[in-house]
Motif scaffolding. Structure first.
Motif, PDB file in Angstrom:
ATOM      1  N   PHE A 134       1.054  -0.958  -0.366  1.00 44.13           N
ATOM      2  CA  PHE A 134      -0.146  -0.478  -0.242  1.00 44.13           C
ATOM      3  C   PHE A 134       0.764   0.630  -0.501  1.00 44.13           C
ATOM      4  CE2 PHE A 134      -1.540  -3.806   2.119  1.00 44.13           C
ATOM      5  CZ  PHE A 134      -2.349  -4.241   1.513  1.00 44.13           C
ATOM      6  N   GLY A 135       2.307   1.220  -0.446  1.00 45.60           N
ATOM      7  CA  GLY A 135       3.227   1.937  -0.128  1.00 45.60           C
ATOM      8  C   GLY A 135       3.591   2.596   1.404  1.00 45.60           C
ATOM      9  N   ASN A 136       2.827   1.966   2.414  1.00 43.30           N
ATOM     10  CA  ASN A 136       3.707   2.670   3.267  1.00 43.30           C
ATOM     11  C   ASN A 136       5.158   1.863   3.706  1.00 43.30           C
ATOM     12  OD1 ASN A 136       1.702   3.433   5.200  1.00 43.30           O
ATOM     13  ND2 ASN A 136       0.866   1.512   5.085  1.00 43.30           N
ATOM     14  N   ARG A 137       6.487   2.746   4.303  1.00 39.89           N
ATOM     15  CA  ARG A 137       7.648   3.037   4.799  1.00 39.89           C
ATOM     16  C   ARG A 137       7.244   2.073   5.670  1.00 39.89           C
ATOM     17  NH1 ARG A 137      12.035   6.704   6.306  1.00 39.89           N
ATOM     18  NH2 ARG A 137      13.819   5.372   6.131  1.00 39.89           N
ATOM     19  N   VAL A 138       8.263   0.680   5.523  1.00 36.73           N
ATOM     20  CA  VAL A 138       8.501  -0.317   6.298  1.00 36.73           C
ATOM     21  C   VAL A 138      10.057  -0.696   6.634  1.00 36.73           C
ATOM     22  CG1 VAL A 138       8.043  -2.624   8.160  1.00 36.73           C
ATOM     23  CG2 VAL A 138       6.648  -1.484   6.387  1.00 36.73           C
TER      24      VAL A 138
END
Length: 121
Positions: free
Chosen positions: A110-114
């Motif tokens: 979903f594009g969240n940086r992790v």
């Protein structure tokens, strides 16, 4: 004043909850926990990361690829974690080295940086 961290929240598009559960619970292996009944109708779901809650809420109109904001999950085996992500089609990105740690970053579906991080031997 602050005595600890209770939870952190990330967001996903409202129509992506099942896909997010497949990724966060299936690929990353986080355990889903029940939300309180008072919040059940708001969408999203909650998981446990060690002894901390991660709330995965729903939100429209967010470009998650434009932010450096992120969660960093501590792992036992960073090599295995990277392999599992690659098998799931997730691009693993090098992170700036930090003395005493091995780490890398990726973007969730979903594009969240992790970030995944492991204390070096």
């Amino acid at each position: 004043m602050i005595i600890g961290l209770h939870h952190a929240q990330i967001t996903i598009p409202p129509d992506q909850e099942e896909r997010a559960k497949q990724f966060y619970c299936g690929v990353l292996g986080l355990e889903e926990i029940a939300k309180p009944a008072a919040l059940a109708g708001r969408g999203g779901f909650w998981v446990m990361a060690g002894d901390r809650q991660i709330h995965i809420g729903t939100e429209n109109g967010v470009d998650r690829m434009r932010t450096k904001a992120h969660l960093a999950y501590q792992v036992e085996d960073i090599t295995d974690a990277g392999r599992k992500l690659a098998e799931a089609g997730i691009e693993v990105l090098d992170a700036v080295p930090i003395p005493g740690y091995e780490r890398f970053e990726f973007r969730d579906p979903f594009g969240n940086r992790v970030e995944l991080i492991q204390k070096a031997d």
